[in-house]
Design an enzyme around this catalytic site. Sequence first.
Site, PDB file in Angstrom:
ATOM      1  CG  ASN A   9     -35.595  -5.210 -10.434  1.00  0.00           C
ATOM      2  OD1 ASN A   9     -35.951  -4.597 -11.440  1.00  0.00           O
ATOM      3  ND2 ASN A   9     -34.571  -4.821  -9.709  1.00  0.00           N
ATOM      4  CG  ASP A  11     -34.998  -2.009 -12.289  1.00  0.00           C
ATOM      5  OD1 ASP A  11     -35.902  -1.345 -11.738  1.00  0.00           O
ATOM      6  OD2 ASP A  11     -33.908  -2.262 -11.743  1.00  0.00           O
ATOM      7  CG  HIS A  12     -34.535  -5.624 -17.284  1.00  0.00           C
ATOM      8  ND1 HIS A  12     -33.592  -4.861 -17.946  1.00  0.00           N
ATOM      9  CD2 HIS A  12     -33.881  -6.223 -16.261  1.00  0.00           C
ATOM     10  CE1 HIS A  12     -32.417  -5.027 -17.352  1.00  0.00           C
ATOM     11  NE2 HIS A  12     -32.567  -5.834 -16.327  1.00  0.00           N
ATOM     12  NE  ARG A  20     -38.172   0.824 -31.826  1.00  0.00           N
ATOM     13  CZ  ARG A  20     -38.983   0.259 -32.715  1.00  0.00           C
ATOM     14  NH1 ARG A  20     -40.247   0.640 -32.798  1.00  0.00           N
ATOM     15  NH2 ARG A  20     -38.532  -0.681 -33.512  1.00  0.00           N
ATOM     16  CG  HIS A  45     -31.272   0.374  -9.436  1.00  0.00           C
ATOM     17  ND1 HIS A  45     -30.133  -0.342  -9.757  1.00  0.00           N
ATOM     18  CD2 HIS A  45     -30.824   1.556  -8.918  1.00  0.00           C
ATOM     19  CE1 HIS A  45     -29.057   0.367  -9.434  1.00  0.00           C
ATOM     20  NE2 HIS A  45     -29.461   1.529  -8.943  1.00  0.00           N
ATOM     21  CG  HIS A  52     -33.638   0.575 -15.631  1.00  0.00           C
ATOM     22  ND1 HIS A  52     -33.769   1.051 -14.357  1.00  0.00           N
ATOM     23  CD2 HIS A  52     -32.533  -0.227 -15.623  1.00  0.00           C
ATOM     24  CE1 HIS A  52     -32.805   0.548 -13.606  1.00  0.00           C
ATOM     25  NE2 HIS A  52     -32.024  -0.214 -14.339  1.00  0.00           N
ATOM     26  CD  GLU A  72     -32.443  -3.135  -6.387  1.00  0.00           C
ATOM     27  OE1 GLU A  72     -32.419  -4.302  -5.968  1.00  0.00           O
ATOM     28  OE2 GLU A  72     -32.157  -2.827  -7.572  1.00  0.00           O
ATOM     29  CB  THR A 102     -26.769  -5.455 -14.313  1.00  0.00           C
ATOM     30  OG1 THR A 102     -27.634  -5.594 -13.186  1.00  0.00           O
ATOM     31  CG2 THR A 102     -25.784  -6.609 -14.340  1.00  0.00           C
ATOM     32  CG  HIS A 193     -27.035  -9.302  -9.232  1.00  0.00           C
ATOM     33  ND1 HIS A 193     -27.613  -8.126  -9.672  1.00  0.00           N
ATOM     34  CD2 HIS A 193     -25.990  -9.522 -10.053  1.00  0.00           C
ATOM     35  CE1 HIS A 193     -26.927  -7.652 -10.693  1.00  0.00           C
ATOM     36  NE2 HIS A 193     -25.945  -8.489 -10.955  1.00  0.00           N
ATOM     37  CG  HIS A 216     -32.457 -10.150 -16.954  1.00  0.00           C
ATOM     38  ND1 HIS A 216     -32.057 -11.306 -17.588  1.00  0.00           N
ATOM     39  CD2 HIS A 216     -32.386  -9.160 -17.883  1.00  0.00           C
ATOM     40  CE1 HIS A 216     -31.746 -11.020 -18.839  1.00  0.00           C
ATOM     41  NE2 HIS A 216     -31.941  -9.732 -19.046  1.00  0.00           N
TER      42      HIS A 216
END
EC number: 2.6.99.2
Length: 243
Positions: A9, A11-12, A20, A45, A52, A72, A102, A193, A216
Site C-alpha cells: 500500500n 498511500d503514505h 506540502r 485507497h 492522500h 480500495e 485510518t 491492517h 504504513h
Amino acid sequence: MSSIYLGVNIDHIATLRNARGTKYPDPVHAAEIAERAGADGITIHLREDRRHILDRDVRILRETIQTRMNLEMAVTEEMVEIALKTKPEFVCLVPEKREELTTEGGLDVVGQLDKVKAATQKLTEAGIKVSLFIDADRQQIEAAKQCGAPFIELHTGHYADAETEEEQQAELKKIAAGASYADDLGIIVNAGHGLTYHNVAPIAALPEIYELNIGHSIIGRAVFDGLEKSVAEMKALMIAARK
C-alpha cells in the site's frame, strides 16, 4: 506450503507529498520501486476526501503498474463509477468515515447487504475481482459469500493493536478461524491492517492466507532503510513464515 503474496500500500507516499502540496514524492515512482523489490501488487485507497491518493494517481498508476492494482474504496456511487472507468484488477470495498485517521474496522456487510451486493455485482460484471474488507466474523463472512465476492480481506487491526500476548493470541485465533471458515466456503482470503515486521509472521503462517496488504510499516521503515530494501525484507519475512 502454498505461496503467499504481498500487496504494498503506497498511500503514505501520497500523504507525504500532499503535506506540502508538492509533486514529490510521487506514488507512481514508489510503485515502480516496490514492484522491483518483489511486491506482487500495489494497493491504493482513493478516499472520498482525497486525503492522500488523488484521482490523477489512480489514472497514471493504472497505466504504469506492472503487477496488479488493488483499488480500495468506499461503497458509493462515485467510487463504483471511478472503478468501472479505471478497471483495476482488484477492488476492495472498505468502510470509510471522514473523521478517522485510518480504516477503523471491517465493512458491515450484514447491515448493508443489498448495497454491497449491488456494487459487487456491478464491478464483477465489468471483469473486476471484488474483495470485501471485513472482520473475522462468521456472519460477515457468510454475507460476503451472499454478495458473490470471490475474495475477502480479513481486518488484522485488532490483532496488531493488542496490548498483551494473551490478547494478541486471542485475536490470532479469531483470524485463523475466520480464514479457515471462508476457505471452506470457497472464498479466497487476504488479510491486512496494522501489520508490521514484528507481528506479520503468525498471520503469514496461516495456510489459507493468499495475500497480505501492508503499507504504513513498510513506508515507515523506508524512511531509514530505503523502499526497495524495506519491501524485500517484508516479503522475505512472509515467505519464511510459510516454510
